[in-house]
Design a protein around this motif. Structure first.
Motif, PDB file in Angstrom:
ATOM      1  N   ASN A  66      91.042  41.846 -30.518  1.00  0.00           N
ATOM      2  CA  ASN A  66      89.858  41.400 -29.793  1.00  0.00           C
ATOM      3  C   ASN A  66      90.090  41.454 -28.289  1.00  0.00           C
ATOM      4  O   ASN A  66      91.153  41.054 -27.805  1.00  0.00           O
ATOM      5  CB  ASN A  66      89.503  39.952 -30.156  1.00  0.00           C
ATOM      6  N   VAL A  67      89.085  41.923 -27.561  1.00  0.00           N
ATOM      7  CA  VAL A  67      89.090  41.804 -26.107  1.00  0.00           C
ATOM      8  C   VAL A  67      88.741  40.366 -25.753  1.00  0.00           C
ATOM      9  O   VAL A  67      87.787  39.793 -26.288  1.00  0.00           O
ATOM     10  CB  VAL A  67      88.069  42.764 -25.464  1.00  0.00           C
ATOM     11  N   ILE A  68      89.527  39.762 -24.861  1.00  0.00           N
ATOM     12  CA  ILE A  68      89.281  38.385 -24.446  1.00  0.00           C
ATOM     13  C   ILE A  68      89.247  38.335 -22.916  1.00  0.00           C
ATOM     14  O   ILE A  68      89.192  39.358 -22.249  1.00  0.00           O
ATOM     15  CB  ILE A  68      90.365  37.425 -24.992  1.00  0.00           C
ATOM     16  N   GLY A  69      89.270  37.128 -22.364  1.00  0.00           N
ATOM     17  CA  GLY A  69      89.433  36.953 -20.924  1.00  0.00           C
ATOM     18  C   GLY A  69      88.221  37.361 -20.111  1.00  0.00           C
ATOM     19  O   GLY A  69      87.089  37.381 -20.587  1.00  0.00           O
ATOM     20  N   SER A  70      88.471  37.715 -18.856  1.00  0.00           N
ATOM     21  CA  SER A  70      87.388  37.958 -17.906  1.00  0.00           C
ATOM     22  C   SER A  70      86.501  39.123 -18.322  1.00  0.00           C
ATOM     23  O   SER A  70      85.288  39.098 -18.092  1.00  0.00           O
ATOM     24  CB  SER A  70      87.956  38.206 -16.506  1.00  0.00           C
ATOM     25  N   LEU A  71      87.070  40.144 -18.943  1.00  0.00           N
ATOM     26  CA  LEU A  71      86.255  41.281 -19.367  1.00  0.00           C
ATOM     27  C   LEU A  71      85.285  40.870 -20.465  1.00  0.00           C
ATOM     28  O   LEU A  71      84.111  41.256 -20.444  1.00  0.00           O
ATOM     29  CB  LEU A  71      87.150  42.426 -19.842  1.00  0.00           C
ATOM     30  N   ALA A  72      85.747  40.075 -21.414  1.00  0.00           N
ATOM     31  CA  ALA A  72      84.874  39.618 -22.502  1.00  0.00           C
ATOM     32  C   ALA A  72      83.750  38.732 -21.988  1.00  0.00           C
ATOM     33  O   ALA A  72      82.675  38.669 -22.587  1.00  0.00           O
ATOM     34  CB  ALA A  72      85.693  38.865 -23.551  1.00  0.00           C
ATOM     35  N   MET A  73      83.997  38.040 -20.857  1.00  0.00           N
ATOM     36  CA  MET A  73      82.990  37.135 -20.296  1.00  0.00           C
ATOM     37  C   MET A  73      82.188  37.775 -19.161  1.00  0.00           C
ATOM     38  O   MET A  73      81.389  37.109 -18.514  1.00  0.00           O
ATOM     39  CB  MET A  73      83.674  35.853 -19.800  1.00  0.00           C
ATOM     40  N   LYS A  74      82.433  39.066 -18.895  1.00  0.00           N
ATOM     41  CA  LYS A  74      81.773  39.780 -17.797  1.00  0.00           C
ATOM     42  C   LYS A  74      82.064  39.118 -16.452  1.00  0.00           C
ATOM     43  O   LYS A  74      81.213  39.059 -15.563  1.00  0.00           O
ATOM     44  CB  LYS A  74      80.257  39.894 -18.027  1.00  0.00           C
ATOM     45  N   LEU A  75      83.304  38.640 -16.297  1.00  0.00           N
ATOM     46  CA  LEU A  75      83.715  37.973 -15.065  1.00  0.00           C
ATOM     47  C   LEU A  75      84.880  38.685 -14.383  1.00  0.00           C
ATOM     48  O   LEU A  75      85.475  38.155 -13.450  1.00  0.00           O
ATOM     49  CB  LEU A  75      84.093  36.512 -15.357  1.00  0.00           C
ATOM     50  N   LEU A  76      85.205  39.890 -14.835  1.00  0.00           N
ATOM     51  CA  LEU A  76      86.226  40.690 -14.167  1.00  0.00           C
ATOM     52  C   LEU A  76      85.646  41.213 -12.858  1.00  0.00           C
ATOM     53  O   LEU A  76      84.523  41.728 -12.833  1.00  0.00           O
ATOM     54  CB  LEU A  76      86.659  41.844 -15.073  1.00  0.00           C
ATOM     55  N   VAL A  77      86.406  41.097 -11.770  1.00  0.00           N
ATOM     56  CA  VAL A  77      85.907  41.549 -10.464  1.00  0.00           C
ATOM     57  C   VAL A  77      86.878  42.553  -9.840  1.00  0.00           C
ATOM     58  O   VAL A  77      86.650  43.755  -9.888  1.00  0.00           O
ATOM     59  CB  VAL A  77      85.666  40.360  -9.508  1.00  0.00           C
ATOM     60  N   LYS A  78      87.976  42.064  -9.252  1.00  0.00           N
ATOM     61  CA  LYS A  78      88.880  42.933  -8.493  1.00  0.00           C
ATOM     62  C   LYS A  78      90.138  43.325  -9.253  1.00  0.00           C
ATOM     63  O   LYS A  78      90.634  44.440  -9.094  1.00  0.00           O
ATOM     64  CB  LYS A  78      89.312  42.241  -7.191  1.00  0.00           C
TER      65      LYS A  78
END
Length: 226
Positions: A66-78
């Motif tokens: 499973n993809v987790i973290g900022s990418l899963a929450m659409k919160l990846l930025v820099k």
């Protein structure tokens, strides 16, 4: 029941993100720089996963991924990093190393590091790989191979689900902006942004720094909203 980005719905997510990025570029020219950067890097992250066929790779080795973290929450930025949790039963050093040996055959994988936590309460082997994309940018792939049924099986998937359920659009924008404003050499954990904004209403980088100074612990960070 938690929601995660797994192989069965991955292509739909990728297609959706591509359409959203196209629309944002041409229909919303007033979009803030941090919003556009977030969308661009999230799209690039999904493309990395697709090029490596990373979820299928683990599933073909008998694992649930499973993809987790900022990418899963659409919160990846820099930060160019992708978090994936992988589960199987009866993990040994030999079996996990054999899987990663197959991944290492990809010419775009430039480095792999390992932290063996099988004998801790985390019951996992943490793999950190560096992938170089077509632009020459390096992505960190954090792939945590966890024993099925142990304490952290599904924990971070549930965290992502609860954060997404609680997050307002204003809070999402605040988190994206704060991540964008944070200097690259300053370490603030993703969950610290989320807890500070969602639970305590932090809105500026100075407020966030003060919050981290009084709330950071020396152990793992396992907060999630109710």
């Amino acid at each position: 029941m938690y929601v995660s980005v797994s192989q069965k719905n991955y292509l739909n997510v990728l297609s959706y993100n591509t359409e959203i990025l196209y629309l944002c570029r041409f229909i919303h020219p007033q979009m803030q720089n941090y919003e556009l950067l977030a969308l661009q890097n999230q799209q690039r992250a999904h493309e990395v996963i697709k090029r490596l066929d990373l979820l299928t790779f683990w599933e073909n080795h008998g694992c649930r991924a499973n993809v987790i973290g900022s990418l899963a929450m659409k919160l990846l930025v820099k930060h160019l990093d992708i978090d994936i949790h992988v589960y199987s039963s009866g993990i040994t050093e030999e079996s996990s190393f054999a899987i990663i040996a197959d991944l290492a055959k990809n010419q775009h994988i430039k480095e792999i590091r390992c932290i063996n936590g099988l004998h801790t309460d985390e019951h996992c082997i943490a793999w950190h790989a560096i992938y170089e994309d077509a632009k020459g940018d390096k992505w960190q792939l954090d792939m945590i191979h966890i024993e099925s049924g142990t304490q952290y099986d599904g924990f971070f998937e549930l965290m992502a689900q609860r954060i997404n359920a609680r997050l307002t659009e204003k809070q999402r924008q605040t988190i994206l902006r704060l991540k964008f404003e944070t200097p690259d050499d300053e370490e603030i954990h993703g969950v610290e942004y989320y807890q500070a904004v969602i639970e305590d209403g932090v809105a500026t980088l100075d407020e966030l720094r003060n919050w981290v100074a009084t709330h950071r612990t020396t152990g793992g960070i396992y907060w999630m909203p109710d």
